[in-house]
Design an enzyme around this catalytic site. Structure first.
Site, PDB file in Angstrom:
ATOM      1  N   LYS A   1      13.526  20.453 -43.875  1.00 49.34           N
ATOM      2  CA  LYS A   1      13.336  19.081 -43.400  1.00 49.34           C
ATOM      3  C   LYS A   1      12.006  18.491 -43.903  1.00 49.34           C
ATOM      4  CE  LYS A   1      16.840  19.064 -40.099  1.00 49.34           C
ATOM      5  NZ  LYS A   1      17.345  20.396 -40.279  1.00 49.34           N
TER       6      LYS A   1
HETATM    7  C1  LIG Z   1      18.654  20.791 -40.483  1.00 55.77           C
HETATM    8  C2  LIG Z   1      18.888  22.160 -41.018  1.00 55.77           C
HETATM    9  C3  LIG Z   1      20.102  22.521 -41.653  1.00 55.77           C
HETATM   10  C4  LIG Z   1      21.285  21.581 -41.748  1.00 55.77           C
HETATM   11  O1  LIG Z   1      21.093  20.501 -42.591  1.00 55.77           O
HETATM   12  P1  LIG Z   1      22.041  19.218 -42.508  1.00 55.77           P
HETATM   13  O2  LIG Z   1      21.469  18.247 -43.460  1.00 55.77           O
HETATM   14  O3  LIG Z   1      21.954  18.758 -41.074  1.00 55.77           O
HETATM   15  O4  LIG Z   1      23.417  19.653 -42.854  1.00 55.77           O
HETATM   16  C5  LIG Z   1      20.221  23.794 -42.177  1.00 55.77           C
HETATM   17  N1  LIG Z   1      19.211  24.689 -42.063  1.00 55.77           N
HETATM   18  C6  LIG Z   1      18.041  24.388 -41.454  1.00 55.77           C
HETATM   19  C7  LIG Z   1      16.993  25.436 -41.347  1.00 55.77           C
HETATM   20  C8  LIG Z   1      17.824  23.125 -40.923  1.00 55.77           C
HETATM   21  O5  LIG Z   1      16.664  22.846 -40.314  1.00 55.77           O
END
Ligand SMILES: *Cc1c(COP(=O)(O)O)cnc(C)c1O
Length: 462
Positions: A112
């Protein structure tokens, strides 16, 4: 570049309003009126260039003339300068034709950060031009809050209130939020569940008086700027593996479908991508949708990969919109029905269009654990449970050519589970090794919407 709503009932807006507005007023999601694209020679020229430069090129294609090129370049340089790896998103080989793209070298050790670091700078820039201050309210089940706090700490025109369910997130996750010393950040431990926190945030957004008083905003994964920022690493990793001369496939640990959809965006922009596999844990709404055409919510199960414990993948609406030939009336009908009944049927022609690119694979808990152990044994790499879902999915699909698994979190973010299954305790990178010694600062509040709204008002000085 204009942005239209997937539901067609809101006027089109420019990049600034699409970013600062988040959700369109008609409840739809913003998408560009037409996909910008790069020629094969422009894509080939991305090889070997610094990540921040490619980011400015790709994001710039979406911002158009609303952000001066030099300002965007400076924002990208600053955003990706916070990463602890010089390549920003390095590739690690795990098998003859399989690679891991390490998206976890940002300040909060989760993917993120890649989008949030640039989003914070875009916000500060765009709000500063309008002489406006916004308050971002978010509920976090773990990673989003930490990434938002790390990105927005010290922002001039943005205040952040992050709500988290007390005692229900890991200590490492909590400390990434609560140890920010900057006074534009407020963290609140709510005595309740993540769902309680989310319901409180939802109610706050429906309170028009609060919305106006504090200029409320959100940074969840439906924000188009996050998608644009995530398209970047599909370009950098694919050109490193031979694109545009050869196509690359991706295996993406998925929850809200923002990351996998960003791959689709890169493909629409001209990047040759053979396949995108949406890998889910037992919360398998996406896997079922791509395999059967039924997009139907189940009940949420707690897994080893909590950031993917989601049964309604917000960004799926964007892909649906594309797959039905950008028909906003049909999209609006389908997602209104989904909100009401928890299910929608993808029309056969649209499903066939999706299946040209997408596959869905669901991975259970035992297989996730086995994959962490096997990957360590076979490659020496210690992967986190989210990444393991992506690596496990590889053995369920037949992909020709190179494939990249997106590694979405550092193993040290989930030290207990990783240590339990491998016997090896992952260590935090040097830059954050002192995390457990830093001073925490947060308030404790009951799961009471009115009390929390009053807290937000007081913090925003409204
Ligand atoms: C948010 C997140 C995901 C999922 O990503 P999306 O874009 O919501 O599909 C996968 N792994 C981690 C560690 C995350 O923080």
């Amino acid at each position: 570049m204009r942005y239209v709503s997937t539901r067609g009932q809101s006027p089109s807006v420019g990049f600034t309003d699409a970013v600062l507005g988040g959700l369109a007023p008609d409840g739809g999601l913003y998408v560009p009126e037409a996909w910008p694209s790069f020629s094969a020679s422009e894509i080939a020229a991305m090889a070997g260039r610094p990540y921040a430069e490619v980011a400015a090129q790709v994001i710039g294609a979406f911002a158009g003339d609303e952000i001066p090129t030099e300002a965007l370049k400076a924002m990208c340089a600053e955003a990706y300068g916070t990463f602890s790896h010089k390549a920003v998103v390095p590739l690690t080989q795990i098998a003859p034709d399989a690679f891991i793209a390490e998206l976890f070298h940002g300040p909060s050790l989760a993917f993120k950060d890649v989008a949030m670091q640039i989003l914070a700078r875009l916000y500060d820039h765009l709000l500063g031009k309008q002489r406006r201050t916004q308050t971002i309210l978010c509920a976090t089940s773990g990673d989003t809050g930490g990434a938002a706090v790390e990105a927005f700490r010290g922002a001039r025109n943005v205040k952040v209130v992050a709500l988290f369910p007390e005692g229900r997130i890991s200590e490492v996750q909590r400390r990434f939020m609560t140890t920010a010393a900057e006074d534009n950040i407020a963290c609140v431990a709510v005595s309740g569940t993540f769902d309680d926190c989310q319901a409180i945030v939802k109610a706050a957004f429906q309170d028009q008086s609060l919305r106006q008083a504090v200029d409320l905003s959100g940074v969840n994964s439906i924000n188009f700027a996050r998608i644009a920022a995530q398209a970047v690493y599909f370009f950098t990793t694919a050109v490193a593996l031979g694109a545009p001369q050869r196509a690359v496939s991706y295996c993406v640990p998925s929850g809200n479908f923002g990351d996998a959809f960003a791959g689709y965006v890169a493909m629409r922009m001209g990047l040759p991508i053979a396949r995108i596999v949406a890998a889910t844990n037992s919360n398998d709404i996406l896997a079922r949708a791509f395999e059967t055409g039924g997009y139907a919510r189940g009940s949420v199960q707690a897994t080893l990969s909590p950031a993917m414990d989601i049964q309604s993948a917000s960004n799926f609406e964007r892909l649906y919109f594309e797959a039905v030939g950008r028909d906003p009336a049909q999209t609006a009908r389908a997602f209104a029905a989904f909100a009401e009944t928890g299910a929608l049927d993808i029309p056969p022609a649209a499903l066939a269009a999706m299946q040209k690119t997408f596959r869905g694979v669901a991975v259970g808990e035992a297989e996730t654990e086995r994959t962490i152990v096997q990957t360590l044994d076979q490659t020496g790499e210690l992967i986190d449970p989210h990444t393991a879902v992506g690596v496990a999915a590889l053995s369920h699909v037949d992909l020709a050519g190179p494939v990249v698994v997106l590694s979405t979190a550092h193993a040290a973010k989930f030290p207990e589970d990783v240590a339990r299954v491998t016997g090896v305790t992952p260590t935090l990178p040097r830059g954050v090794a002192d995390l457990s010694a830093r001073t925490e600062r947060f308030d404790r509040l009951a799961a009471d919407g009115e009390a929390i709204k009053a807290h937000v008002r007081a913090f925003a000085g409204a």
